[in-house]
Write an enzyme that holds these catalytic residues in place. Structure first.
Site, PDB file in Angstrom:
ATOM      1  N   LYS A 100      -8.019  90.007  31.748  1.00  0.00           N
ATOM      2  CA  LYS A 100      -8.782  88.759  31.801  1.00  0.00           C
ATOM      3  C   LYS A 100     -10.268  89.018  31.589  1.00  0.00           C
ATOM      4  CE  LYS A 100      -6.938  88.255  35.795  1.00  0.00           C
ATOM      5  NZ  LYS A 100      -6.506  87.825  37.149  1.00  0.00           N
ATOM      6  N   THR A 142     -14.370  79.259  41.801  1.00  0.00           N
ATOM      7  CA  THR A 142     -13.375  80.063  41.074  1.00  0.00           C
ATOM      8  C   THR A 142     -12.435  80.815  42.008  1.00  0.00           C
ATOM      9  OG1 THR A 142     -14.974  81.882  40.935  1.00  0.00           O
ATOM     10  CG2 THR A 142     -14.872  80.361  39.061  1.00  0.00           C
ATOM     11  N   GLY A 168      -9.308  81.903  43.737  1.00  0.00           N
ATOM     12  CA  GLY A 168      -7.887  81.770  43.436  1.00  0.00           C
ATOM     13  C   GLY A 168      -7.546  81.686  41.965  1.00  0.00           C
ATOM     14  N   THR A 169      -8.508  81.965  41.096  1.00  0.00           N
ATOM     15  CA  THR A 169      -8.216  81.855  39.658  1.00  0.00           C
ATOM     16  C   THR A 169      -7.131  82.838  39.225  1.00  0.00           C
ATOM     17  OG1 THR A 169     -10.098  83.327  39.239  1.00  0.00           O
ATOM     18  CG2 THR A 169     -10.459  80.959  38.955  1.00  0.00           C
ATOM     19  N   GLY A 170      -7.202  84.077  39.725  1.00  0.00           N
ATOM     20  CA  GLY A 170      -6.203  85.073  39.343  1.00  0.00           C
ATOM     21  C   GLY A 170      -4.820  84.723  39.841  1.00  0.00           C
ATOM     22  N   CYS A 171      -4.742  84.227  41.073  1.00  0.00           N
ATOM     23  CA  CYS A 171      -3.454  83.811  41.636  1.00  0.00           C
ATOM     24  C   CYS A 171      -2.864  82.673  40.817  1.00  0.00           C
ATOM     25  CB  CYS A 171      -3.625  83.363  43.083  1.00  0.00           C
ATOM     26  SG  CYS A 171      -4.364  84.591  44.176  1.00  0.00           S
TER      27      CYS A 171
END
Length: 270
Positions: free
Chosen positions: A177, A209, A211-214
């Site tokens: 990412k 932002t 929790g974007t990866g989750c």
């Protein structure tokens, strides 16, 4: 009669603030019309300002949750998030292999948005040993990919070399990412061992932002559960998280959560 609804399992920690972890995953599954299930690895006390406490569950508790879900409801795709110790990683790997769980998305969660370490060095090594070889797709951000490979990802060629190294660790595909890059569009690099694809989206300057990866990895798992090809699932997940960042909720005094229903706003559904 075979199930007519896709089923996705999140194996991750709980976020009391609701922006990341299993809470974010289950919201994402629901928004994408996938039946969501969970196996908790840890309970955290956290909010938009930081992580105040982490309480790991016993490995047996994680194992029994996975058993309960798979043996009764079934799983079309699964994703992992925060896994704080080696014993739990071993349990997850054993269960994924024993049940032949398809479409495993590994989000190598290591550091929270507030800078709190969520994975120690031994666990990082175990992640590469136990989970990456089982992964349909791995979704590291730039700092996580640097930890996994030992490379400094300051160029596209370096990112491509890191992607090759992660595939060499056994993963079937990887998306590195680009949200941590300093400027330009948010460019994610996808590699399936044969071809590279660059997925670009506008970059938004926002503190919201958390929790974007989750959310991104959960969206990939949801689309895989519905039978999408990996690159298609990643592209659709990219669109989902971009909308979630574009339309913030403005909650909390720190890194606020993304908006899990924002895709409906863009599509005129709400």
């Amino acid at each position: 009669m075979a199930p007519t609804i896709a089923r996705a399992l999140t194996i991750a920690g709980s976020d009391s603030g609701g922006g990341a972890g299993i809470q974010a995953d289950l919201k994402t599954f629901q928004e994408l019309e996938v039946f969501g299930m969970s196996a908790l690895t840890a309970v955290t006390a956290q909010n938009t300002l930081g992580v105040q406490g982490i309480y790991e569950l016993p490995p047996q508790a994680v194992a029994e949750q996975i058993d309960a879900v798979v043996e009764d409801l079934g799983v079309d795709a699964a994703k992992t998030g925060m896994i704080a110790n080696i014993e739990i990683m071993e349990v997850i790997a054993e269960k994924v292999k024993a049940y032949a769980i398809p479409n495993l998305v590994v989000d190598p969660v290591m550091i929270s948005k507030s800078g709190h370490s969520l994975l120690n060095e031994d666990a990082r090594l175990a992640l590469k040993r136990y989970l990456l070889p089982l992964a349909t797709v791995v979704t590291p951000n730039i700092p996580e990919a640097e930890v996994l490979t030992g490379l400094q990802l300051d160029s596209m060629e370096a990112r491509k070399e890191a992607a090759r190294m992660i595939i060499g660790m056994g993963a079937r595909s990887v998306v590195i990412k680009g949200g941590h890059l300093p400027d330009g569009e948010a460019e994610d690099l996808f590699y399936d061992g044969q071809e590279f694809s660059i997925l670009s989206s506008p970059r938004f300057e926002t503190p919201h932002t958390h929790g974007t990866g989750c959310t991104f990895s959960a969206a990939i798992a949801a689309h895989l559960a519905k039978g999408e090809a990996v690159l298609s699932a990643v592209r659709q997940a990219k669109a989902f998280i971009t909308a979630a960042i574009r339309h913030p909720l403005h909650l909390g005094g720190g890194h606020g959560p993304t908006n899990h229903w924002a895709h409906r706003l863009q599509e005129g559904k709400a």
